[in-house]
Motif scaffolding. Structure first.
Motif, PDB file in Angstrom:
ATOM      1  N   LEU A  78      45.073  63.688  15.240  1.00 11.62           N
ATOM      2  CA  LEU A  78      44.455  62.365  15.197  1.00 11.62           C
ATOM      3  C   LEU A  78      44.456  61.826  13.770  1.00 11.62           C
ATOM      4  CD1 LEU A  78      41.402  62.774  17.625  1.00 11.62           C
ATOM      5  CD2 LEU A  78      43.551  61.574  18.053  1.00 11.62           C
ATOM      6  N   GLN A  79      44.170  62.702  12.825  1.00  9.30           N
ATOM      7  CA  GLN A  79      44.160  62.296  11.417  1.00  9.30           C
ATOM      8  C   GLN A  79      45.557  61.891  10.958  1.00  9.30           C
ATOM      9  OE1 GLN A  79      43.047  65.333   8.437  1.00  9.30           O
ATOM     10  NE2 GLN A  79      41.475  63.910   7.741  1.00  9.30           N
ATOM     11  N   GLN A  80      46.562  62.674  11.362  1.00  7.71           N
ATOM     12  CA  GLN A  80      47.937  62.364  10.973  1.00  7.71           C
ATOM     13  C   GLN A  80      48.420  61.055  11.591  1.00  7.71           C
ATOM     14  OE1 GLN A  80      49.936  64.270   8.742  1.00  7.71           O
ATOM     15  NE2 GLN A  80      47.875  65.056   8.400  1.00  7.71           N
ATOM     16  N   SER A  81      47.899  60.703  12.748  1.00  9.13           N
ATOM     17  CA  SER A  81      48.363  59.510  13.456  1.00  9.13           C
ATOM     18  C   SER A  81      47.969  58.223  12.746  1.00  9.13           C
ATOM     19  CB  SER A  81      47.802  59.485  14.882  1.00  9.13           C
ATOM     20  OG  SER A  81      46.412  59.157  14.858  1.00  9.13           O
ATOM     21  N   GLY A  82      46.872  58.260  12.010  1.00  9.49           N
ATOM     22  CA  GLY A  82      46.376  57.048  11.378  1.00  9.49           C
ATOM     23  C   GLY A  82      45.741  56.088  12.366  1.00  9.49           C
ATOM     24  N   ALA A  83      45.520  56.540  13.584  1.00 10.76           N
ATOM     25  CA  ALA A  83      44.949  55.684  14.633  1.00 10.76           C
ATOM     26  C   ALA A  83      43.460  55.436  14.386  1.00 10.76           C
ATOM     27  CB  ALA A  83      45.154  56.321  15.999  1.00 10.76           C
ATOM     28  N   ASN A  84      42.990  54.323  14.890  1.00 11.45           N
ATOM     29  CA  ASN A  84      41.570  53.991  14.823  1.00 11.45           C
ATOM     30  C   ASN A  84      40.899  54.569  16.062  1.00 11.45           C
ATOM     31  OD1 ASN A  84      39.119  52.899  14.154  1.00 11.45           O
ATOM     32  ND2 ASN A  84      39.638  50.817  14.785  1.00 11.45           N
ATOM     33  N   ILE A  85      40.144  55.636  15.875  1.00 11.95           N
ATOM     34  CA  ILE A  85      39.595  56.389  17.010  1.00 11.95           C
ATOM     35  C   ILE A  85      38.186  55.923  17.342  1.00 11.95           C
ATOM     36  CG2 ILE A  85      39.124  58.686  17.934  1.00 11.95           C
ATOM     37  CD1 ILE A  85      42.054  58.199  17.189  1.00 11.95           C
ATOM     38  N   HIS A  86      37.940  55.667  18.625  1.00 14.45           N
ATOM     39  CA  HIS A  86      36.602  55.317  19.102  1.00 14.45           C
ATOM     40  C   HIS A  86      36.083  56.450  19.990  1.00 14.45           C
ATOM     41  CE1 HIS A  86      36.644  51.059  17.802  1.00 14.45           C
ATOM     42  NE2 HIS A  86      37.953  51.207  17.955  1.00 14.45           N
ATOM     43  N   HIS A  87      34.910  56.945  19.656  1.00 15.33           N
ATOM     44  CA  HIS A  87      34.313  58.033  20.421  1.00 15.33           C
ATOM     45  C   HIS A  87      33.167  57.499  21.302  1.00 15.33           C
ATOM     46  CE1 HIS A  87      36.473  61.110  18.136  1.00 15.33           C
ATOM     47  NE2 HIS A  87      36.198  60.395  17.053  1.00 15.33           N
ATOM     48  N   ASN A  88      32.699  58.364  22.200  1.00 17.27           N
ATOM     49  CA  ASN A  88      31.541  58.049  23.047  1.00 17.27           C
ATOM     50  C   ASN A  88      31.747  56.799  23.892  1.00 17.27           C
ATOM     51  OD1 ASN A  88      30.046  60.269  22.065  1.00 17.27           O
ATOM     52  ND2 ASN A  88      29.474  59.096  20.250  1.00 17.27           N
ATOM     53  N   CYS A  89      32.954  56.646  24.410  1.00 17.22           N
ATOM     54  CA  CYS A  89      33.265  55.554  25.334  1.00 17.22           C
ATOM     55  C   CYS A  89      33.729  56.155  26.658  1.00 17.22           C
ATOM     56  CB  CYS A  89      34.366  54.652  24.787  1.00 17.22           C
ATOM     57  SG  CYS A  89      33.977  53.847  23.238  1.00 17.22           S
ATOM     58  N   HIS A  90      33.312  55.551  27.745  1.00 13.63           N
ATOM     59  CA  HIS A  90      33.718  56.031  29.066  1.00 13.63           C
ATOM     60  C   HIS A  90      34.599  54.980  29.720  1.00 13.63           C
ATOM     61  CE1 HIS A  90      33.583  58.018  32.935  1.00 13.63           C
ATOM     62  NE2 HIS A  90      33.203  56.889  33.498  1.00 13.63           N
ATOM     63  N   LEU A  91      35.833  55.370  30.038  1.00 12.35           N
ATOM     64  CA  LEU A  91      36.762  54.458  30.687  1.00 12.35           C
ATOM     65  C   LEU A  91      36.348  54.251  32.140  1.00 12.35           C
ATOM     66  CD1 LEU A  91      39.390  52.818  30.722  1.00 12.35           C
ATOM     67  CD2 LEU A  91      40.610  54.942  31.228  1.00 12.35           C
ATOM     68  N   GLN A  92      36.047  53.004  32.485  1.00 10.45           N
ATOM     69  CA  GLN A  92      35.576  52.704  33.842  1.00 10.45           C
ATOM     70  C   GLN A  92      36.678  52.153  34.748  1.00 10.45           C
ATOM     71  OE1 GLN A  92      32.125  50.107  33.072  1.00 10.45           O
ATOM     72  NE2 GLN A  92      30.846  51.769  33.830  1.00 10.45           N
ATOM     73  N   THR A  93      37.409  51.153  34.243  1.00  7.40           N
ATOM     74  CA  THR A  93      38.409  50.507  35.095  1.00  7.40           C
ATOM     75  C   THR A  93      39.719  50.287  34.337  1.00  7.40           C
ATOM     76  OG1 THR A  93      37.783  48.239  34.494  1.00  7.40           O
ATOM     77  CG2 THR A  93      36.606  49.262  36.337  1.00  7.40           C
ATOM     78  N   ILE A  94      40.807  50.248  35.092  1.00  4.55           N
ATOM     79  CA  ILE A  94      42.143  49.928  34.581  1.00  4.55           C
ATOM     80  C   ILE A  94      42.742  48.837  35.479  1.00  4.55           C
ATOM     81  CG2 ILE A  94      44.512  50.753  34.392  1.00  4.55           C
ATOM     82  CD1 ILE A  94      43.118  51.932  32.196  1.00  4.55           C
ATOM     83  N   ASP A  95      43.186  47.742  34.853  1.00  7.18           N
ATOM     84  CA  ASP A  95      43.849  46.672  35.591  1.00  7.18           C
ATOM     85  C   ASP A  95      45.130  46.289  34.870  1.00  7.18           C
ATOM     86  OD1 ASP A  95      42.120  45.707  37.907  1.00  7.18           O
ATOM     87  OD2 ASP A  95      40.654  45.740  36.285  1.00  7.18           O
ATOM     88  N   VAL A  96      46.217  46.150  35.617  1.00  6.12           N
ATOM     89  CA  VAL A  96      47.491  45.736  35.031  1.00  6.12           C
ATOM     90  C   VAL A  96      47.689  44.259  35.340  1.00  6.12           C
ATOM     91  CG1 VAL A  96      49.978  46.100  34.988  1.00  6.12           C
ATOM     92  CG2 VAL A  96      48.442  48.045  35.313  1.00  6.12           C
ATOM     93  N   LYS A  97      47.710  43.428  34.274  1.00  8.58           N
ATOM     94  CA  LYS A  97      47.857  41.988  34.413  1.00  8.58           C
ATOM     95  C   LYS A  97      49.326  41.606  34.268  1.00  8.58           C
ATOM     96  CE  LYS A  97      43.353  41.517  34.508  1.00  8.58           C
ATOM     97  NZ  LYS A  97      42.622  41.072  35.709  1.00  8.58           N
ATOM     98  N   CYS A  98      49.781  40.644  35.051  1.00 13.15           N
ATOM     99  CA  CYS A  98      51.194  40.256  35.038  1.00 13.15           C
ATOM    100  C   CYS A  98      51.653  39.785  33.659  1.00 13.15           C
ATOM    101  CB  CYS A  98      51.439  39.151  36.066  1.00 13.15           C
ATOM    102  SG  CYS A  98      51.236  39.694  37.777  1.00 13.15           S
ATOM    103  N   ASP A  99      50.832  38.986  32.988  1.00 15.14           N
ATOM    104  CA  ASP A  99      51.253  38.411  31.701  1.00 15.14           C
ATOM    105  C   ASP A  99      50.325  38.781  30.552  1.00 15.14           C
ATOM    106  OD1 ASP A  99      53.392  36.950  32.918  1.00 15.14           O
ATOM    107  OD2 ASP A  99      51.892  35.541  33.683  1.00 15.14           O
ATOM    108  N   ASP A 100      49.453  39.734  30.774  1.00 15.22           N
ATOM    109  CA  ASP A 100      48.440  40.002  29.749  1.00 15.22           C
ATOM    110  C   ASP A 100      48.211  41.489  29.521  1.00 15.22           C
ATOM    111  OD1 ASP A 100      46.736  39.127  27.805  1.00 15.22           O
ATOM    112  OD2 ASP A 100      44.991  39.013  29.128  1.00 15.22           O
ATOM    113  N   GLY A 101      49.254  42.304  29.735  1.00 15.31           N
ATOM    114  CA  GLY A 101      49.148  43.721  29.422  1.00 15.31           C
ATOM    115  C   GLY A 101      48.252  44.503  30.362  1.00 15.31           C
ATOM    116  N   VAL A 102      47.808  45.656  29.877  1.00 11.92           N
ATOM    117  CA  VAL A 102      46.923  46.535  30.638  1.00 11.92           C
ATOM    118  C   VAL A 102      45.500  46.326  30.151  1.00 11.92           C
ATOM    119  CG1 VAL A 102      46.427  48.908  31.332  1.00 11.92           C
ATOM    120  CG2 VAL A 102      48.783  48.232  30.838  1.00 11.92           C
TER     121      VAL A 102
END
Length: 316
Positions: A78-102
């Protein structure tokens, strides 16, 4: 790859999940760059302790331990990736939009729900948890019966783990650092975790890891954790008479432990949805096989899939 810290002393740690990394000759060659990097950065070191009862299918397999705990592998990448990591979040829903990504909705442990949109989303949690997600992902899976069937067929083993923290100066009168037991109906693995990782300092006190057998884990999967902890400690006291009293005990229920039956064909990752604006992937060791090298193989396949998607849609 979970390393837990004592509530009273954060310097006292114990691995409750993966205990060590086993590398076969084949993976030592194909994954040489990964092992070399982790070893040179002192994330991995050769295992040089006594482990009784280990069943090696290949005598040339090399074993490695993590001096700072197995979670240090995850933290390093994670450190090597340079990504901005957010902790303590629970993924509730996933929706795929035709013109607006995931689109995702994350439930914050503190605060209101957060809505985000991405070009690419990779789901790497245990497969049954993917199938439990809300939102449009359920319709996507329902329309692709072949994918849904493969995901529903994935199986995991279940077990309990105990982490025992002891006061400084505590000694264990045993000739090993780790031991597999096969005769006890409850306990399968016992490890002086601090010594296994090469931590000879006694300033923070030693730690002990106990894993149960899979049949025991399945039998008591829905039981109260405190009741299960008592049963495990009773068996442990029989296996290790005179075991000193720990200052703290943590009981971990691994509902989804090692992958028992992975996705058919071991594809590395699986496309759940794709359009010109979005890509939704499922990945992880369930899509190869259950160990560190399975995770690497899945990561390689996933990264190549993402790069191909971004290139083909002029996003890279």
């Amino acid at each position: 790859m979970s390393t837990s810290r004592s509530a009273s002393n954060p310097n006292s740690t114990v691995d409750l999940g993966a205990q060590y990394i086993s590398c076969t000759p084949a993976y030592a060659s194909s994954h040489a760059q990964f092992y070399s990097e982790l070893i040179s950065n002192h994330i991995l070191t050769p295992c040089q302790v006594v482990i009784e009862g280990m069943r090696d299918s290949d005598g040339d397999t090399k074993h490695y331990v993590t001096p700072k705990g197995t979670s240090s592998i995850v933290k390093y990448y994670l450190q090597q990736s340079g990504a901005n990591i957010h902790h303590n979040c629970h993924l509730q829903t996933i929706d795929v939009k035709c013109d607006d990504g995931v689109e995702t909705i994350l439930a914050e442990h503190q605060g209101s729900d957060q809505k985000h949109s991405f070009d690419v989303v990779v789901l790497s949690q245990p497969v049954p948890q993917i199938l439990q997600l809300g939102g449009g992902i359920q319709d996507i899976l329902a329309k692709n019966s072949n994918v849904l069937k493969k995901l529903e067929e994935v199986e995991y083993s279940s077990r309990y783990a105990l982490g025992l923290y002891f006061s400084p100066g505590t000694k264990f009168d045993v000739p090993w650092e780790g031991k597999y037991t096969y005769d006890d109906p409850c306990v399968r693995w016992i490890c002086i975790d601090s010594k296994k990782r090469g931590n000879e300092s006694d300033a923070d006190g030693p730690t002990l890891t106990v894993h149960t057998s899979v049949p025991f884990g399945l039998k008591h999967l829905e039981d109260n954790k405190q009741d299960v902890q008592k049963i495990i400690l009773q068996h442990l006291s029989t296996l290790l008479p005179g075991l000193p009293e720990p200052v703290e005990v943590k009981c971990q229920r691994w509902r989804y432990s090692q992958v028992y039956k992975g996705v058919e064909g071991g594809p590395g990752c699986m496309k759940l949805a794709e359009s010109k604006t979005s890509l939704l992937l499922a990945a992880g060791d369930a899509f190869v096989h259950s160990n560190f090298d399975g995770c690497i193989e899945s990561a390689k396949k996933t990264s190549h899939t993402i790069i191909d998607f971004l290139k083909s849609n002029c996003k890279l």
